[in-house]
Motif scaffolding. Structure first.
Motif, PDB file in Angstrom:
ATOM      1  N   GLN A  28       0.852  -1.193   0.000  1.00 40.00           N
ATOM      2  CA  GLN A  28       0.000   0.000   0.000  1.00 40.00           C
ATOM      3  C   GLN A  28       0.886   1.242   0.000  1.00 40.00           C
ATOM      4  O   GLN A  28       1.574   1.517   0.977  1.00 40.00           O
ATOM      5  N   LYS A  30       0.238   4.366   0.267  1.00 39.29           N
ATOM      6  CA  LYS A  30      -0.060   5.358   1.303  1.00 39.29           C
ATOM      7  C   LYS A  30       0.667   5.020   2.600  1.00 39.29           C
ATOM      8  O   LYS A  30       1.255   5.899   3.233  1.00 39.29           O
ATOM      9  N   ARG A  31       0.651   3.760   2.981  1.00 36.58           N
ATOM     10  CA  ARG A  31       1.343   3.337   4.201  1.00 36.58           C
ATOM     11  C   ARG A  31       2.851   3.447   4.066  1.00 36.58           C
ATOM     12  O   ARG A  31       3.554   3.702   5.035  1.00 36.58           O
ATOM     13  N   TRP A 154      -3.154   2.162  -3.514  1.00 35.53           N
ATOM     14  CA  TRP A 154      -2.902   3.362  -2.726  1.00 35.53           C
ATOM     15  C   TRP A 154      -3.231   3.032  -1.272  1.00 35.53           C
ATOM     16  O   TRP A 154      -2.444   3.273  -0.383  1.00 35.53           O
ATOM     17  N   GLU A 155      -4.425   2.433  -1.079  1.00 32.29           N
ATOM     18  CA  GLU A 155      -4.777   1.952   0.250  1.00 32.29           C
ATOM     19  C   GLU A 155      -5.764   0.798   0.117  1.00 32.29           C
ATOM     20  O   GLU A 155      -6.515   0.715  -0.847  1.00 32.29           O
ATOM     21  N   LYS A 156      -5.711  -0.079   1.094  1.00 32.47           N
ATOM     22  CA  LYS A 156      -6.580  -1.247   1.139  1.00 32.47           C
ATOM     23  C   LYS A 156      -7.993  -0.806   1.522  1.00 32.47           C
ATOM     24  O   LYS A 156      -8.169   0.094   2.340  1.00 32.47           O
ATOM     25  N   ARG A 158     -11.554  -0.675   3.288  1.00 31.95           N
ATOM     26  CA  ARG A 158     -11.914  -0.883   4.699  1.00 31.95           C
ATOM     27  C   ARG A 158     -13.203  -1.682   4.802  1.00 31.95           C
ATOM     28  O   ARG A 158     -14.121  -1.501   3.999  1.00 31.95           O
ATOM     29  N   HIS A 163     -10.555  -1.838  -2.819  1.00 38.11           N
ATOM     30  CA  HIS A 163      -9.247  -1.210  -2.654  1.00 38.11           C
ATOM     31  C   HIS A 163      -9.213   0.067  -3.489  1.00 38.11           C
ATOM     32  O   HIS A 163      -9.847   0.156  -4.531  1.00 38.11           O
TER      33      HIS A 163
END
Length: 184
Positions: A28, A30-31, A154-156, A158, A163
């Motif tokens: 990811q 972002k992370r 970019w991010e997983k 929620r 995603h």
């Protein structure tokens, strides 16, 4: 932030990252980029007025942290699962983490012995060190991932949601791999 609280926080963050990445998790962006950048900014706020030996100490330990972060990033195994790039720490990655922590605490101890005033001026730079190392690690992982075939998130999503990807990541991947995740 106080020294002991910062140490506990840093240890908790490292443990969390190690556990998740040993098991394997989606890569990811972002992370790998935003969170370490925030840690660097938090770490930089304590550096006002640092000069002389303290500045030299920070530059040298910062360079060591960056090199070890790059080596960790290179040691991370990337693989694809359901069209998404995943990452997993290896034994080498863990060894590099241990070395990084030993260098940080050892150099801090040595600095306190050699020049207590400079060590005090340099302050507690754990957040800065952690942020720099993890940011460089993430950049190396992303550089490897853009050459692959799986989608870089970019991010997983929620709670089972979809995603999120980022157009700039897809564009990078198209540019460096010859084809992007959307071209399949």
């Amino acid at each position: 932030m106080s020294g002991p609280v910062e140490v506990v926080l840093v240890i908790a963050v490292i443990a969390y990252v190690l556990i998740r990445r040993l098991a394997g998790e989606p890569a990811q962006a972002k992370r790998m980029l935003v969170i370490p950048a925030i840690l660097v900014i938090v770490g930089l706020k304590d550096l006002h007025g640092v000069t002389g030996a303290a500045l030299a100490y920070l530059v040298v330990t910062g360079l060591v942290t960056v090199v070890l972060g790059a080596l960790r990033g290179a040691s991370i195994r990337l693989f694809q699962r359901e069209g998404v790039v995943f990452m997993r720490y290896t034994a080498v990655t863990l060894g590099l983490w241990v070395l990084n922590i030993a260098v940080k605490f050892g150099s801090s101890f040595l600095m306190h012995v050699l020049d207590p005033a400079a060590a005090t001026a340099a302050g507690n730079t754990l957040m800065l060190s952690l942020g720099l190392g993890v940011l460089v690690e993430g950049l190396v992982v992303l550089a490897k991932a853009v050459r692959g075939e799986g989608r870089i998130l970019w991010e997983k999503g929620r709670d089972g949601g979809p995603h999120r990807s980022a157009q700039w990541l897809d564009d990078l991947q198209r540019r460096y791999s010859g084809r992007g995740p959307l071209d399949r």
